[in-house]
Write an enzyme that holds these catalytic residues in place. Structure first.
Site, short mmCIF file in Angstrom:
data_model
loop_
_atom_site.label_atom_id
_atom_site.label_comp_id
_atom_site.label_asym_id
_atom_site.label_seq_id
_atom_site.Cartn_x
_atom_site.Cartn_y
_atom_site.Cartn_z
CG HIS A 239 -2.25 0.68 0.92
ND1 HIS A 239 -2.36 1.84 0.18
CD2 HIS A 239 -3.52 0.36 1.29
CE1 HIS A 239 -3.63 2.20 0.10
NE2 HIS A 239 -4.36 1.32 0.76
CG ASP B 208 -3.14 4.86 -3.59
OD1 ASP B 208 -2.62 4.62 -2.48
OD2 ASP B 208 -2.99 5.93 -4.20
#
Length: 404
Positions: free
Chosen positions: A377, A381
Site C-alpha cells: 500500500h 493504492d
C-alpha cells in the site's frame, strides 16, 4: 597485491547472504573463475567466483555467518605476493549461530566498535529470536561488529530475564517431548528471513472471482494442438499469460519499491512460486509478455524440472517484477499471499469451481475462478490495484486474445 572476495548482489531484493561452505582452503591455488565459496541468499544457492589467479590468502567470514551485500569474505593473493600484502581484518557485519573465527594466513584481530548513538542495529536472526522468546531489544546491548545485536546478545539477555535480572518475564522450557528440531538455516532460513521482511510491509489483499468457462474450454482445445510438443496445457499457463498482459496494460503494477522510490520496470518478468522439498522457490519467466502461451508453458515446465533437481541458475531466480502463487491444487479458494520484496504485488490463484450462476436470466453452470491480489500500500493504492485484478479476471473470462 591482494584481491578481495566480495559478496555480490544477485537481484535487487538481495540485502545479505549466508556463507554455506568454503570450496577452497587457505593456501590453495586459485584460478580466475574458480568457485570459492557457496552462498545462499534470496532463496538461491550460488557460488562466488575468483576474479584473479593466485592462492587463497585469507578467509574473513566462516560458514554459518550471515553478512551484508558488499562484505569482503576473504582475499586472493596474486602470484609473487605474500601474507604481508593482506590488509587488516575489517569488522564483519552479520550474524552467526556461534562465534566464527577468522581463518588467516597470519595472526590477525577483528576490531569491534559499539555504535555512537543512532538507530540500534540488530541482525535478522537476533531479531527473530528476540520475537520468539519475548526479549525486548531496547534492553539489549549489542556486542557484535559496530555494536550490532547478535543472537548471543539476545540469549544473554534472556538468561538475565529468567534469573530475575529484567522485569518479571519468565521463560519456560517446553515439557512436551520433542520429536525433531529443525534449524532455520540454508534455504529454510532464507525463506524465514524473507517472510519476516515481507510481514513488515503494509499489505492489503483484494479478492475477486472470474468466469473462466471459455478459458477452460480453450485449455481443452490446446491439448491436441500441444501434443506434438509433449506438453499438456494447464490453467496456470493461462493465468501467467493474462497477468503478463495486465501488467503491460498497467505498467505501474510492474514495479519495485526501493527505499522511498517506486521504480517502474521495463521488462515484465513473472515469478512463479514452486514448492520443493526444502521450502519454496520463485523462478522467473523472463519477458513473459513477449512469449506465446506455448512458450510460457515450456518455460514454466523447464523451470519446474530444474527446481526439483536444485539446478536453477542465478539468472533464472532473479530480476522478477511480479509474482504468482497457485494453491488451487490444494483446494484453497482465497488467501493472503505474502509479497516478494521489492516487488509491490503478488497474485494468489485459488480454485476453479463449477458453480450455478445467473446468465441472461437463466441459471447455468459456469467455471468460476478465485483470485487474490496482495499489494504494497506504500506504492499502490486500492483503486488501481482493484482495476488490475479485475483486468486479469477480464482477460481470463474472454481468452480470444490468447489465440491471436
Amino acid at each position: 597485491m591482494s584481491v578481495p572476495i566480495i559478496l555480490p548482489q544477485w537481484g535487487m531484493g538481495m540485502n545479505d547472504g549466508e556463507v554455506i561452505k568454503w570450496l577452497k582452503s587457505v593456501g590453495d591455488p586459485v584460478a580466475n573463475g574458480d568457485q570459492l565459496v557457496e552462498i545462499e541468499s534470496a532463496k538461491v544457492n550460488a557460488e562466488v567466483e575468483a576474479t584473479a589467479d593466485g592462492t587463497l590468502g585469507r578467509i574473513d567470514v566462516e560458514a554459518g555467518r550471515i553478512v551484508d551485500v558488499g562484505t569482503v569474505l576473504g582475499y586472493v593473493l596474486e602470484s609473487g605476493d605474500s601474507e604481508s600484502d593482506l590488509p587488516e581484518v575489517a569488522p564483519v557485519v552479520g550474524s552467526a549461530s556461534t562465534p566464527a573465527p577468522v581463518v588467516v594466513a597470519k595472526p590477525a584481530s577483528v576490531p569491534s566498535a559499539a555504535p555512537k548513538g543512532g538507530k540500534q542495529i540488530v541482525t535478522p536472526r537476533a531479531r527473530r529470536l528476540a520475537k520468539e522468546i519475548g526479549v525486548d531489544l531496547s534492553n539489549v546491548t549489542g556486542t557484535g561488529p559496530s555494536g550490532r545485536v547478535t543472537e548471543e546478545d539476545v540469549k544473554s539477555a534472556a538468561e538475565g530475564i529468567s534469573s530475575g535480572g529484567l522485569a518479571s518475564t519468565t521463560l519456560v522450557e517446553s515439557v512436551v517431548p520433542v520429536r525433531e528440531t529443525i534449524t532455520l538455516s540454508g534455504l529454510r532460513g532464507t525463506i524465514a528471513r524473507r517472510m519476516s521482511q515481507s510481514t513488515n510491509i503494509p499489505t492489503v489483499t483484494l479478492s475477486t472471482t472470474a468466469d473462466v468457462t471459455d478459458a477452460i474450454g480453450y485449455q481443452r482445445e490446446l491439448v491436441g494442438d500441444w501434443r506434438p510438443h509433449k506438453i499438456r496445457p494447464q490453467y496456470q499457463d493461462l493465468v501467467i499469460a493474462a497477468t503478463a498482459r495486465a501488467l503491460k496494460e498497467a505498467p505501474n503494477a510492474n514495479a519495485h519499491l526501493i527505499g522511498d522510490e517506486v521504480r517502474i520496470l521495463d521488462e515484465i518478468n513473472v515469478g512463479i512460486a514452486m514448492a520443493v522439498s526444502e521450502g519454496l522457490l520463485v523462478p522467473v519467466v523472463k519477458k513473459a509478455d513477449e512469449k506465446s502461451l506455448l512458450e510460457i508453458a515450456q518455460n514454466v515446465r523447464d523451470l519446474a524440472r530444474k527446481a526439483k533437481a536444485n539446478s536453477l541458475s542465478i539468472d533464472e531466480m532473479t530480476h522478477g517484477t511480479f509474482s504468482i502463487t497457485n494453491l488451487s491444487s490444494y483446494g484453497i479458494d482465497t488467501f493472503n499471499p505474502l509479497l516478494n520484496p521489492p516487488e509491490i504485488g503478488i497474485l494468489g490463484v485459488g480454485t476453479v469451481q463449477e458453480t450455478p450462476v445467473v446468465v441472461d436470466g437463466e441459471i447455468v453452470v459456469r467455471s468460476i475462478a478465485n483470485l487474490s491480489l496482495s499489494f504494497d500500500h506504500r506504492a499502490w493504492d486500492g483503486a488501481p490495484a482493484a482495476e488490475f485484478i479485475q483486468a486479469i479476471a477480464r482477460l481470463l473470462s474472454d481468452p480470444g486474445w490468447m489465440k491471436a
